[in-house]
Write a protein that holds these residues in place. Sequence first.
Motif, PDB file in Angstrom:
ATOM      1  N   ARG A   1       0.800  -1.217   0.000  1.00  0.00           N
ATOM      2  CA  ARG A   1       0.000   0.000   0.000  1.00  0.00           C
ATOM      3  C   ARG A   1       0.837   1.274   0.000  1.00  0.00           C
ATOM      4  NH1 ARG A   1      -5.180  -1.709   3.878  1.00  0.00           N
ATOM      5  NH2 ARG A   1      -5.840  -3.420   2.499  1.00  0.00           N
ATOM      6  N   GLY A   2       2.100   1.124   0.016  1.00  0.00           N
ATOM      7  CA  GLY A   2       2.980   2.279  -0.125  1.00  0.00           C
ATOM      8  C   GLY A   2       3.648   2.241  -1.485  1.00  0.00           C
ATOM      9  N   VAL A   3       4.890   2.756  -1.525  1.00  0.00           N
ATOM     10  CA  VAL A   3       5.674   2.741  -2.758  1.00  0.00           C
ATOM     11  C   VAL A   3       6.311   1.364  -2.913  1.00  0.00           C
ATOM     12  CG1 VAL A   3       7.608   3.775  -3.986  1.00  0.00           C
ATOM     13  CG2 VAL A   3       6.087   5.209  -2.612  1.00  0.00           C
ATOM     14  N   VAL A   4       6.111   0.753  -4.073  1.00  0.00           N
ATOM     15  CA  VAL A   4       6.638  -0.595  -4.346  1.00  0.00           C
ATOM     16  C   VAL A   4       7.727  -0.475  -5.411  1.00  0.00           C
ATOM     17  CG1 VAL A   4       6.098  -2.923  -5.129  1.00  0.00           C
ATOM     18  CG2 VAL A   4       4.397  -1.615  -3.802  1.00  0.00           C
ATOM     19  N   PRO A   5       9.018  -0.671  -5.043  1.00  0.00           N
ATOM     20  CA  PRO A   5      10.091  -0.595  -6.046  1.00  0.00           C
ATOM     21  C   PRO A   5      10.109  -1.840  -6.936  1.00  0.00           C
ATOM     22  CG  PRO A   5      10.993  -1.154  -3.904  1.00  0.00           C
ATOM     23  CD  PRO A   5       9.526  -0.900  -3.689  1.00  0.00           C
ATOM     24  N   ILE A   6      10.430  -1.637  -8.208  1.00  0.00           N
ATOM     25  CA  ILE A   6      10.500  -2.745  -9.173  1.00  0.00           C
ATOM     26  C   ILE A   6      11.732  -2.509 -10.038  1.00  0.00           C
ATOM     27  CG2 ILE A   6       9.356  -3.848 -11.142  1.00  0.00           C
ATOM     28  CD1 ILE A   6       6.687  -3.098  -9.871  1.00  0.00           C
ATOM     29  N   ASP A   7      12.623  -3.523 -10.115  1.00  0.00           N
ATOM     30  CA  ASP A   7      13.851  -3.352 -10.902  1.00  0.00           C
ATOM     31  C   ASP A   7      14.259  -4.666 -11.563  1.00  0.00           C
ATOM     32  OD1 ASP A   7      14.440  -4.612  -8.571  1.00  0.00           O
ATOM     33  OD2 ASP A   7      16.245  -3.441  -8.134  1.00  0.00           O
ATOM     34  N   PRO A   8      13.502  -5.127 -12.532  1.00  0.00           N
ATOM     35  CA  PRO A   8      13.842  -6.390 -13.193  1.00  0.00           C
ATOM     36  C   PRO A   8      15.072  -6.257 -14.095  1.00  0.00           C
ATOM     37  CG  PRO A   8      12.005  -5.337 -14.298  1.00  0.00           C
ATOM     38  CD  PRO A   8      12.276  -4.529 -13.073  1.00  0.00           C
ATOM     39  N   ALA A   9      15.869  -7.298 -14.127  1.00  0.00           N
ATOM     40  CA  ALA A   9      17.025  -7.362 -15.027  1.00  0.00           C
ATOM     41  C   ALA A   9      16.675  -8.264 -16.200  1.00  0.00           C
ATOM     42  CB  ALA A   9      18.249  -7.891 -14.296  1.00  0.00           C
ATOM     43  N   PHE A  10      17.247  -7.969 -17.356  1.00  0.00           N
ATOM     44  CA  PHE A  10      16.949  -8.767 -18.550  1.00  0.00           C
ATOM     45  C   PHE A  10      18.067  -8.539 -19.562  1.00  0.00           C
ATOM     46  CE2 PHE A  10      15.032  -4.616 -18.884  1.00  0.00           C
ATOM     47  CZ  PHE A  10      15.328  -4.189 -20.164  1.00  0.00           C
ATOM     48  N   THR A  11      18.122  -9.388 -20.580  1.00  0.00           N
ATOM     49  CA  THR A  11      19.155  -9.318 -21.619  1.00  0.00           C
ATOM     50  C   THR A  11      18.493  -9.298 -22.984  1.00  0.00           C
ATOM     51  OG1 THR A  11      20.736 -10.516 -20.248  1.00  0.00           O
ATOM     52  CG2 THR A  11      21.179 -10.452 -22.620  1.00  0.00           C
ATOM     53  N   LEU A  12      18.991  -8.410 -23.855  1.00  0.00           N
ATOM     54  CA  LEU A  12      18.526  -8.353 -25.233  1.00  0.00           C
ATOM     55  C   LEU A  12      19.626  -8.914 -26.132  1.00  0.00           C
ATOM     56  CD1 LEU A  12      16.897  -4.781 -25.427  1.00  0.00           C
ATOM     57  CD2 LEU A  12      15.785  -6.975 -25.030  1.00  0.00           C
ATOM     58  N   PRO A  13      19.292  -9.905 -26.953  1.00  0.00           N
ATOM     59  CA  PRO A  13      20.333 -10.495 -27.822  1.00  0.00           C
ATOM     60  C   PRO A  13      20.759  -9.554 -28.940  1.00  0.00           C
ATOM     61  CG  PRO A  13      18.176 -11.434 -28.300  1.00  0.00           C
ATOM     62  CD  PRO A  13      18.013 -10.573 -27.089  1.00  0.00           C
ATOM     63  N   GLN A  14      19.949  -8.548 -29.232  1.00  0.00           N
ATOM     64  CA  GLN A  14      20.271  -7.569 -30.265  1.00  0.00           C
ATOM     65  C   GLN A  14      19.479  -6.295 -29.990  1.00  0.00           C
ATOM     66  OE1 GLN A  14      19.095  -9.668 -33.785  1.00  0.00           O
ATOM     67  NE2 GLN A  14      16.908  -9.370 -33.414  1.00  0.00           N
ATOM     68  N   ASP A  15      19.824  -5.252 -30.696  1.00  0.00           N
ATOM     69  CA  ASP A  15      19.051  -4.020 -30.523  1.00  0.00           C
ATOM     70  C   ASP A  15      17.577  -4.318 -30.782  1.00  0.00           C
ATOM     71  OD1 ASP A  15      21.523  -2.954 -30.233  1.00  0.00           O
ATOM     72  OD2 ASP A  15      21.460  -1.663 -32.015  1.00  0.00           O
ATOM     73  N   GLY A  16      16.715  -3.712 -29.962  1.00  0.00           N
ATOM     74  CA  GLY A  16      15.294  -3.989 -30.161  1.00  0.00           C
ATOM     75  C   GLY A  16      14.406  -3.221 -29.190  1.00  0.00           C
ATOM     76  N   GLU A  17      13.165  -3.639 -29.125  1.00  0.00           N
ATOM     77  CA  GLU A  17      12.169  -2.930 -28.323  1.00  0.00           C
ATOM     78  C   GLU A  17      11.698  -3.788 -27.158  1.00  0.00           C
ATOM     79  OE1 GLU A  17       9.073  -1.944 -31.081  1.00  0.00           O
ATOM     80  OE2 GLU A  17      10.067  -0.083 -31.739  1.00  0.00           O
TER      81      GLU A  17
END
Length: 697
Positions: A654-670
């Motif tokens: 009910r307060g501020v919920v931080p979110i910081d997922p890590a991920f990898t892109l195999p090439q430039d993209g969206e």
Amino acid sequence: MASPVPAAPSPRETRVGLIFLALAVAFNVWGESVGWQSKNLPGMEFRQAQTALSAYFIQQDGNFPIAYPTPVLGKPWSVPMEFPLYQWTVVAVSDTTGLGITKSGRLVSIVCLYLTLPALFVLLGQWGVPPGRRWPVLVLVLTCPLYIFYGRAVLIETMALMFAVWYWAGFAAVMATRRIGWLIVANLAGIAAGLGKVTTLLVYLVPMAIDAVGRLWAARRDGRWVRELAWIAAAVVLPLAVAAWWVSYSDAIKARNPMADFLLSGNLRDFNLGSWAAHVSPALWAMRWHLIRDELTWLPLLVPWFAVAFLPGRARLRRVVIALITFAVPITAFPILYGYHDYYYLANTVALWLGIGLLATSCLEHPRWRAAGWALMAVMLAGQAARYVIHDYPNQHPVSFGGSGLTEAVRAFTRPGDVVVIAGEDWNSMISFYSRRRSLMLRENAETDLTKVDAALRELEGERIGAFVVTGDWRARKEIIWRLGERGLAVQPWLHWHDSWIFLREDRRRDFLRQRPTMVYDKVVLAEPAALAPGKLGAGWHPWSEMTEDKRALFVTFTPAPVRYYNTFEPVLEDFEGQKQFGAHPWTRLVFHLPKGTHRAHFAVAFNSGAYHVPAGQDPTDGVEIVLNRLEAGGTRIPLYSRIVNPTANPAERGVVPIDPAFTLPQDGEVELVFGPGPRNQDTRDWIYLRGPLRFD
């Protein structure tokens, strides 16, 4: 052998009777004054509001048309039910005295109730009751809780009752005296009763028919029946003919309105007269019994009179039976009207008190029973007074300014000439009356008939639609919302009151935003914060390259800026405790272009507390699903991260919920950051914000 003529009441008996009558009048006047300053309309408020609305617009328009306005079903604004004599009188009283429509309506109703009493006095005289013993009937009517509570309602009921009882009394006098003066009185009263409320006229045709049949039967052998029939016809034909004309005329007016076909007399036949199933329905009989038991009087008070009927009351038993038949017939004949509407009993309860009052008179005429008669009448007066104080006074005495926060908001954010479209309220006139606005009300069956809706909207060409009010699920009305959007209304609601939503005009957005900080209307809250952003980004995809600078400023907290954006609701960027927060109400989709490699998203989300602290009976948010997808050629979405944030189920969120997922892109993209509805797939109160900056590194 004829019954002996009872002795006239003594002066002492007359004085005591006058004391009873004075007490009853004083109690009635006090009861009618309870809550006099209140502007609300207790007791079938929707029906009172309809009558008051007609009077209000008659006064506003400054004329008195027969096809009078009842502006709740769109154009043409007239859907006449009763002839508008009551509404005209209310407006005349208001114009003369300076009283408002509500108080003027109450005053007219009370006066009509009091003018019914002389008609009963005349009728009792025709039945041979001496003047000094007619007071029991008047006392019973004056102390009846139903007549105190509804006697001052803004309804035509007491006026129709007044005319109908005068018609009955006039008819009895015509048949007894054969005087033209009484024939004129009977015809005028009968015409007014038939125009005012046909169902009330029909109630009092019952005892008149019994009287007429009895006279014709008695005169059948000596040829007098022709003369009797002529007098009967002279008193009955014209009122019935005028009543039939009014039904036909009012049908022709209603037929012009595409939304009013349900009010045509042919379509109301089953509702008014009841189908066979309605006549035998145990549920409807139970409802009628409930109303008789709870609204008319305290029923145990009537029990002793059954004994009286078979002892001193036998001398007047025939008249008592006729009165009780008059009371009972409409309850049986109109099962739906008398099953659902307590105010309908105003029409026939007078007949009940006429029968009981005759039994009281019989007691007073017999020396052996006189003391019992006085005692029973004292108990009746006290018992009915107590019943009103316990049962009706609590509903009548609170003082209200009338209406609600909803109607105050509608009145504040629309103009006097605007039309308000309303869905989910059937044709309840309360919103229209208290907001003082004409309306197009979409009844449930009409709502889904878009051909009928389009016809009603075409009738409004040239009118300014100022608001759309929806009770219930507004998203289920998207077809109507789109049609109203073409006429200048916002396509999302701006205000919320209980389970009702208010859509306002787009050209009022600036005024609305300016007034919002000082907006104080009872239980009215902002409906969707995302709907209030300056400017418009309509629902759909919006490429960054096509956004103007003021629209790009909404995404100032994002690094990098999105290449395109999808929204269901208007986006909003607000200041909150020194930080910027971006409204991400579902559905929100943010697409970013990133280089290949390992990345981490950094952002935080928070809900508006109104999403999970909700009034009783309303649904809180079921959470928002946050998804991060990698987009491939052809539109394929590869999930990178998913989480549901649900402050209703998880107080820690009910307060501020931080979110910081890590991920990898195999090439430039969206990558696409998505805010969607929770597990129930509904976005009710999903008021979630991106709190502070969002960045990818």
